[in-house]
Write an enzyme that holds these catalytic residues in place. Structure first.
Site, mmCIF file in Angstrom:
data_model
loop_
_atom_site.group_PDB
_atom_site.id
_atom_site.type_symbol
_atom_site.label_atom_id
_atom_site.label_comp_id
_atom_site.label_asym_id
_atom_site.label_seq_id
_atom_site.Cartn_x
_atom_site.Cartn_y
_atom_site.Cartn_z
ATOM 1 N N GLN A 175 84.409 108.812 -3.757
ATOM 2 C CA GLN A 175 84.373 107.032 -3.732
ATOM 3 C C GLN A 175 84.213 106.075 -4.491
ATOM 4 O O GLN A 175 83.860 106.278 -5.444
ATOM 5 C CB GLN A 175 83.583 107.142 -2.290
ATOM 6 C CG GLN A 175 83.579 105.638 -1.666
ATOM 7 C CD GLN A 175 82.125 105.262 -0.529
ATOM 8 O OE1 GLN A 175 80.789 106.133 -0.609
ATOM 9 N NE2 GLN A 175 82.260 104.071 0.604
ATOM 10 N N PHE A 301 74.814 106.885 -8.084
ATOM 11 C CA PHE A 301 75.362 106.799 -6.771
ATOM 12 C C PHE A 301 73.455 107.134 -6.011
ATOM 13 O O PHE A 301 72.798 108.424 -6.657
ATOM 14 C CB PHE A 301 75.579 106.624 -5.842
ATOM 15 C CG PHE A 301 76.698 106.108 -6.336
ATOM 16 C CD1 PHE A 301 76.985 104.490 -6.297
ATOM 17 C CD2 PHE A 301 78.259 106.789 -7.017
ATOM 18 C CE1 PHE A 301 77.992 104.373 -6.547
ATOM 19 C CE2 PHE A 301 79.283 106.474 -6.685
ATOM 20 C CZ PHE A 301 79.790 105.254 -7.237
ATOM 21 N N GLU A 305 77.581 110.277 1.284
ATOM 22 C CA GLU A 305 77.358 110.576 2.428
ATOM 23 C C GLU A 305 77.843 111.788 2.656
ATOM 24 O O GLU A 305 78.515 112.102 4.277
ATOM 25 C CB GLU A 305 77.225 109.909 3.829
ATOM 26 C CG GLU A 305 78.564 109.183 3.437
ATOM 27 C CD GLU A 305 79.055 108.088 2.426
ATOM 28 O OE1 GLU A 305 79.445 107.431 2.697
ATOM 29 O OE2 GLU A 305 78.366 107.385 1.866
ATOM 30 N N HIS A 329 69.474 106.661 5.156
ATOM 31 C CA HIS A 329 70.655 105.995 4.696
ATOM 32 C C HIS A 329 71.986 107.300 4.645
ATOM 33 O O HIS A 329 73.014 107.180 5.756
ATOM 34 C CB HIS A 329 70.909 105.195 4.019
ATOM 35 C CG HIS A 329 71.945 103.961 3.302
ATOM 36 N ND1 HIS A 329 72.308 102.916 4.029
ATOM 37 C CD2 HIS A 329 73.463 104.256 3.086
ATOM 38 C CE1 HIS A 329 73.574 102.532 3.199
ATOM 39 N NE2 HIS A 329 73.579 103.760 3.394
ATOM 40 N N GLU A 330 71.536 108.184 3.992
ATOM 41 C CA GLU A 330 73.172 108.650 4.174
ATOM 42 C C GLU A 330 73.506 109.540 5.356
ATOM 43 O O GLU A 330 73.843 109.978 5.272
ATOM 44 C CB GLU A 330 72.702 109.889 2.822
ATOM 45 C CG GLU A 330 72.500 109.231 1.944
ATOM 46 C CD GLU A 330 73.516 107.869 0.824
ATOM 47 O OE1 GLU A 330 74.784 108.564 2.022
ATOM 48 O OE2 GLU A 330 73.309 107.148 1.096
ATOM 49 N N HIS A 333 74.662 107.597 7.956
ATOM 50 C CA HIS A 333 76.785 107.762 7.785
ATOM 51 C C HIS A 333 77.392 108.801 8.808
ATOM 52 O O HIS A 333 78.383 108.520 9.201
ATOM 53 C CB HIS A 333 76.902 107.894 6.546
ATOM 54 C CG HIS A 333 77.203 106.694 5.561
ATOM 55 N ND1 HIS A 333 78.287 106.260 5.397
ATOM 56 C CD2 HIS A 333 76.386 106.129 4.277
ATOM 57 C CE1 HIS A 333 77.467 104.893 4.449
ATOM 58 N NE2 HIS A 333 76.713 105.135 4.071
ATOM 59 N N GLU A 352 79.554 100.527 5.806
ATOM 60 C CA GLU A 352 77.677 100.527 5.238
ATOM 61 C C GLU A 352 77.035 99.572 5.802
ATOM 62 O O GLU A 352 75.689 99.228 5.778
ATOM 63 C CB GLU A 352 77.999 100.140 3.517
ATOM 64 C CG GLU A 352 78.742 100.371 2.513
ATOM 65 C CD GLU A 352 77.816 102.834 2.569
ATOM 66 O OE1 GLU A 352 77.147 102.468 2.994
ATOM 67 O OE2 GLU A 352 78.696 103.556 2.144
ATOM 68 N N ASP A 408 85.903 99.065 -5.654
ATOM 69 C CA ASP A 408 84.699 99.749 -6.252
ATOM 70 C C ASP A 408 83.751 98.681 -6.969
ATOM 71 O O ASP A 408 83.050 97.727 -7.075
ATOM 72 C CB ASP A 408 84.360 100.690 -7.899
ATOM 73 C CG ASP A 408 84.971 102.549 -7.613
ATOM 74 O OD1 ASP A 408 84.127 102.851 -6.165
ATOM 75 O OD2 ASP A 408 84.917 103.034 -8.074
ATOM 76 N N TYR A 416 76.143 96.191 2.832
ATOM 77 C CA TYR A 416 75.293 96.532 2.893
ATOM 78 C C TYR A 416 74.025 95.555 3.636
ATOM 79 O O TYR A 416 74.044 96.042 4.785
ATOM 80 C CB TYR A 416 73.940 97.086 2.395
ATOM 81 C CG TYR A 416 75.053 97.994 1.200
ATOM 82 C CD1 TYR A 416 74.663 99.374 1.338
ATOM 83 C CD2 TYR A 416 75.736 97.841 -0.184
ATOM 84 C CE1 TYR A 416 75.215 100.468 0.880
ATOM 85 C CE2 TYR A 416 77.021 99.324 0.015
ATOM 86 C CZ TYR A 416 76.257 100.253 -0.167
ATOM 87 O OH TYR A 416 77.006 101.135 -0.193
#
Length: 643
Positions: A175, A301, A305, A329-330, A333, A352, A408, A416
């Site tokens: 990503q 990071f 995910e 959080h992951e 996803h 996000e 990016d 988020y």
């Protein structure tokens, strides 16, 4: 963000196909992906050369060899294609710094024959467009290629840079558009494909992928994988190293280096409970297993995910579970992002923002409403500070077309935190008894699909707004989705747990008297973050020394505290922290934790020199993404530009 990479050699053209023995064709000029669409819609991805309206990859079969000595992957990628346009004669793929040796297509007879191809010169952001002539609309196309040792999506670590110091380590980070640096692809989240892989390596390392990793698989240098659910390219992942597995539940476990695996398993032992909470809210977990891979601290990071195999930073392993919301959080996803994906990076908030909201619900269920409120308040406070220096267009949830921008660089806390704040607003207006089923239906009805903001708004107007027609106005929706900043009517999180830290800080700043240790001994990471974060721009050296003597902030293993404490020491001229700052930014490559420190250091000539010296020592162990970020910051500082 990435380093500017060298352009690879051009492809070779053939009269009736392609061969390494043929005379090289001149490189085609670099073309911007957005030029492909005269009137781009929200479903158009400006960051990809692909033309998914004409042909899409439905399945990918990889056959790769991992070469730690040369730091490359080499082999073949075979694509099962679905041709949507009967007039289309070309397959356009995204690449970055790849050496393409040959391209073949399978004829109706089953025989493979060379296909003519051309690799354009490299755009510094988007890489090189690979154009493959397929006049017969081949259903299968195979590319033989190898990566560059400098691939932006791969990091190769020598044994000395690992926990165990015995074996090398390699891992990917695809990503946003780094997958194209290790596989030629339609590198856009609008295209989803299943995949399989056969990977060979030296026999003493374990190879894993974002697929069906077998916890009992032996290390033998020969591995096979299958991902039966369709995923976008940015979720393609690979890792290899000295990795052991430890189960923490019926369908979850941890992969890590031997010295780390027990600590990680203990820290993440609530993962199975998190899965149960998310399933109760948003429907079944559809990916089989949920395992986690703890990477070296150079990982840029907090987490990634990758389906079935979340990549996680070791910086969240603190021994008290205070930072396991990253795992929440992951895991979240698995519904928002992996299951329902943003069709282009300008709608990354659909990924996000939704995930941060689901993370919050998991955290509240397992660790209490107060913990969730503290994390929301920290996020919201930092977002409000961040947007003050942002361009207005970047503050909207529905971003304008990215065009020449690296996705990016366009990603910020807006996606988020403002995204989650918007969903919290909807929850408050409609009530959980209405909003929870609505969100679950969004995931169910768009499972394994890519979506746009326009689609979400239409779905909301059909399935949510009629439940309470006066709950939300068009103007309020527009303020959240299209206007800069946070709407004035948004309710801010307000944690009761921060009242103690605020009171203690205010009392100390006024009297110099630190709070009783019986109070601070009960504080969790979030409270320390709030305590430090409210100190203001600067303190005296004496004040910092007093805090350090009492709480040992300098040298802390807690990255969330370090990323706030060290910038404060730099601004305040507390030079006693310098040795530990150097150790921290040389050991840790997670951008969130180190970039605020570098940003403060480069504001003075002395600090800039210190930052450059520390970076020179750290660079061999940084991921290319982190290296590019730091190099860009240093370059701006030396040019006299404010970070």
């Amino acid at each position: 963000m990435r380093a500017v990479l060298l352009t690879l050699a051009c492809a070779t053209a053939l009269t009736a196909g392609c061969s390494r023995e043929s005379a090289p064709a001149p490189a085609a000029p670099a073309a911007h992906p957005a030029a492909a669409a005269a009137k781009p819609s929200r479903s158009h991805d400006e960051s990809s050369y692909a033309e998914p309206d004409k042909v899409v990859i439905k399945d990918l079969a990889l056959d790769l060899a991992v070469d730690f000595d040369q730091k490359i992957l080499s082999g073949t990628a075979t694509y099962a294609l679905e041709w949507k346009d009967k007039a289309a004669k070309q397959l356009l793929l995204d690449t970055r710094d790849l050496a393409v040796e040959k391209v073949e297509g399978q004829a109706a007879s089953g025989a493979w024959a060379p296909l003519k191809f051309e690799l354009a010169s490299a755009d510094k952001v988007f890489g090189s467009k690979l154009s493959i002539e397929a006049p017969e609309q081949n259903k299968l196309v195979r590319i033989t290629y190898k990566t560059s040792p400098n691939a932006s999506g791969l990091q190769w670590l020598d044994p000395a840079m690992t926990e165990g110091k015995q074996l090398p380590f390699m891992f990917s980070q695809s990503q946003a558009i780094h997958a194209r640096s290790w596989v030629p692809l339609q590198d856009t989240p609008s295209v989803r494909f299943t995949y399989s892989a056969h990977v060979t390596s030296r026999p003493d390392v374990m190879v894993l992928m974002s697929a069906d990793n077998d916890p009992a698989a032996p290390r033998d240098g020969d591995y096979s994988f299958k991902m039966p659910q369709p995923i976008p390219s940015y979720l393609l992942a690979i890792a290899a190293g000295d990795l052991n597995f430890k189960s923490i539940g019926d369908r979850s476990g941890v992969w890590a280096e031997p010295a780390m695996v027990d600590r990680a398993a203990k820290e993440f032992e609530d993962t199975e409970k998190m899965i149960d909470v998310a399933e109760a809210l948003y429907g079944p977990y559809r990916w089989g297993r949920y395992d986690m891979l703890v990477l070296p601290p150079s990982f840029p990071f907090g987490g990634m995910e990758n389906p079935r195999l979340t990549f996680a930073t070791p910086t969240v392993i603190t021994g008290d579970k205070s930072l396991v919301s990253l795992i929440a959080h992951e895991l979240a996803h698995s519904w928002s992002g992996n299951l329902v994906t943003n069709a282009s990076w300008k709608d990354i908030w659909l990924n996000e923002g939704f995930t941060t909201y689901v993370q919050d619900r998991i955290t509240e269920s397992l660790y209490g409403k107060e913990m969730a409120e503290m994390e929301r308040q920290i996020d919201q406070t930092e977002l409000l500070a961040e947007v003050k220096d942002m361009a207005p267009a970047d503050q909207a949830l529905a971003l304008p077309p990215l065009n020449n921008r690296d996705p990016d660089e366009s990603l910020s806390q807006v996606a988020y935190v403002k995204g989650a704040w918007f969903l919290k607003f909807l929850e408050e207006r409609f009530g959980r008894e209405t909003f929870d089923p609505f969100l679950r239906s969004w995931f169910d009805d768009h499972a394994f699909q890519s979506a746009t903001t326009d689609q979400f708004v239409a779905y909301m107007k059909k399935n949510l707004l009629p439940k309470a027609p006066n709950a939300v106005t068009e103007a309020e929706l527009d303020a959240w989705l299209n206007e800069p900043g946070i709407p004035k009517f948004a309710m801010k999180a307000q944690s009761r747990g921060f009242s103690n830290t605020d009171t203690a800080r205010i009392a100390w700043l006024g009297s110099g008297q630190l709070p009783n240790a019986q109070v601070t001994n009960e504080w969790v990471t979030q409270q320390w973050v709030n305590f430090i974060g409210g100190m203001g721009e600067k303190l005296s050296v004496e004040q910092l020394a007093q805090l350090d003597k009492a709480y040992h902030f300098t040298g802390t293993p807690n990255g969330e505290i370090a990323m706030r404490w060290y910038p404060l020491t730099v601004r305040s001229g507390y030079l006693e922290a310098r040795p530990e700052i150097a150790k921290f930014i040389e050991r840790v490559g997670r951008r969130k934790l180190i970039m605020p420190i570098y940003a403060e250091l480069v504001k003075t000539p002395d600090g800039l020199a210190f930052a450059e010296e520390s970076f020179a020592r750290a660079k061999p162990g940084y991921h290319p993404i982190t290296t590019a970020s730091v190099e860009a910051l240093l370059a701006r500082a030396k040019a006299g530009q404010t970070p």
